[in-house]
Write a protein that holds these residues in place. Sequence first.
Motif, short mmCIF file in Angstrom:
data_model
loop_
_atom_site.label_atom_id
_atom_site.label_comp_id
_atom_site.label_asym_id
_atom_site.label_seq_id
_atom_site.Cartn_x
_atom_site.Cartn_y
_atom_site.Cartn_z
N TRP A 237 0.82 -1.21 0.00
CA TRP A 237 0.00 0.00 0.00
C TRP A 237 0.86 1.27 0.00
N VAL A 238 2.04 1.21 0.63
CA VAL A 238 2.95 2.35 0.61
C VAL A 238 3.54 2.52 -0.79
N LYS A 239 3.92 1.40 -1.40
CA LYS A 239 4.44 1.47 -2.77
C LYS A 239 3.38 2.01 -3.73
N GLY A 240 2.11 1.65 -3.46
CA GLY A 240 1.02 2.19 -4.28
C GLY A 240 0.88 3.69 -4.13
N LEU A 241 1.05 4.19 -2.88
CA LEU A 241 0.99 5.64 -2.65
C LEU A 241 2.09 6.36 -3.42
N ILE A 242 3.28 5.78 -3.38
CA ILE A 242 4.42 6.40 -4.07
C ILE A 242 4.18 6.40 -5.58
N THR A 243 3.66 5.29 -6.09
CA THR A 243 3.37 5.20 -7.53
C THR A 243 2.33 6.23 -7.95
N GLN A 247 2.88 9.39 -10.49
CA GLN A 247 2.06 9.58 -11.68
C GLN A 247 1.40 10.95 -11.68
N LEU A 248 0.93 11.40 -10.50
CA LEU A 248 0.30 12.70 -10.40
C LEU A 248 1.29 13.82 -10.71
N GLU A 249 2.51 13.69 -10.20
CA GLU A 249 3.53 14.71 -10.46
C GLU A 249 3.89 14.73 -11.95
N ASN A 250 4.01 13.57 -12.56
CA ASN A 250 4.33 13.51 -13.98
C ASN A 250 3.20 14.12 -14.83
N GLN A 251 1.96 13.89 -14.39
CA GLN A 251 0.82 14.44 -15.11
C GLN A 251 0.82 15.97 -14.99
N ASN A 252 1.15 16.49 -13.80
CA ASN A 252 1.21 17.94 -13.62
C ASN A 252 2.29 18.56 -14.47
N VAL A 253 3.46 17.87 -14.56
CA VAL A 253 4.55 18.37 -15.40
C VAL A 253 4.13 18.38 -16.86
N GLY A 254 3.42 17.30 -17.27
CA GLY A 254 2.95 17.24 -18.65
C GLY A 254 1.96 18.32 -18.97
N ASP A 255 1.06 18.63 -18.04
CA ASP A 255 0.07 19.70 -18.24
C ASP A 255 0.75 21.05 -18.37
N LYS A 256 1.80 21.28 -17.56
CA LYS A 256 2.51 22.56 -17.64
C LYS A 256 3.25 22.69 -18.97
N ASN A 257 3.85 21.59 -19.41
CA ASN A 257 4.56 21.63 -20.69
C ASN A 257 3.60 21.85 -21.86
N ALA A 258 2.40 21.29 -21.75
CA ALA A 258 1.39 21.46 -22.80
C ALA A 258 0.95 22.92 -22.90
#
Length: 259
Positions: A237-243, A247-258
């Motif tokens: 469950w901790v590994k799931g939180l980290i994952t 993913q959320l951080e990568n999505q935010n970076v992608g949105d900013k780049n877009a």
Amino acid sequence: MWKWLHPYAKAQTAYRLCNTLLPYFAVVAVASIIIGWVWGLGFAPADYQQKDSYRIIFIHVPSAILSMGAYSSMAIAAFIALVWQLRNAELAVIAIAPVGAAMTLIALITGAAWGKPMWGAWWVWDARLTSELILLFLYLGVISLYNAFEDKGSAGRASCILALVGAINLPIIHFSVEWWNTLHQGATITKFDGGAIDASMFWPLMVNILAFAAFVGTVVLMRLKNEILLREKHRPWVKGLITNQTQLENQNVGDKNAV
């Protein structure tokens, strides 16, 4: 008692409870600190004897109360950990100890700053001051004992035992001004005879006590979350939180780049 505690023996449940409570404690802490400090330091009247120097009461008294309140909570958590063998209660002891130590240090420093103009000395070996200093050493002892063991299971149990033994100092702190002839003034806010403290000073003091309590609760919850994650870092469950966070951080970076 066990039926009530049993759900929180699971680390994931305790972590979710911390997440649920944390925003409420944080909002209350920020709001009450702003209100309490502005009200107490800016609008409460000056004392007829101590003038404006008494205003340190709005920091000293809440920190002193929370230094004992935090230790009481730590001792209760230690008792639960030892009797019901709840690992999360051990983690609560470790989460509380540094926060309680900070409150105790603030109480000692502000007490010394208040004592200088009132008593003519920064420090006297008064019963209340000495027992409060011992409280700081107890907090530091719990922290040091926990970090002295490589096996965190043994470290948690040893820290809990010390926390319970040290609880005997709490009534000594509280009743020291009644048991011995000390320089430290007696109780004021616990006396409801109407003459101990004026309402214009009493209510901002109450708000500041609430502020410190909410602040301590906020920091303890944050520390407890971290302790749970560190202890359970290999759990799925901790590994799931980290994952999910990655993913959320990568999505935010992608949105900013877009954009």
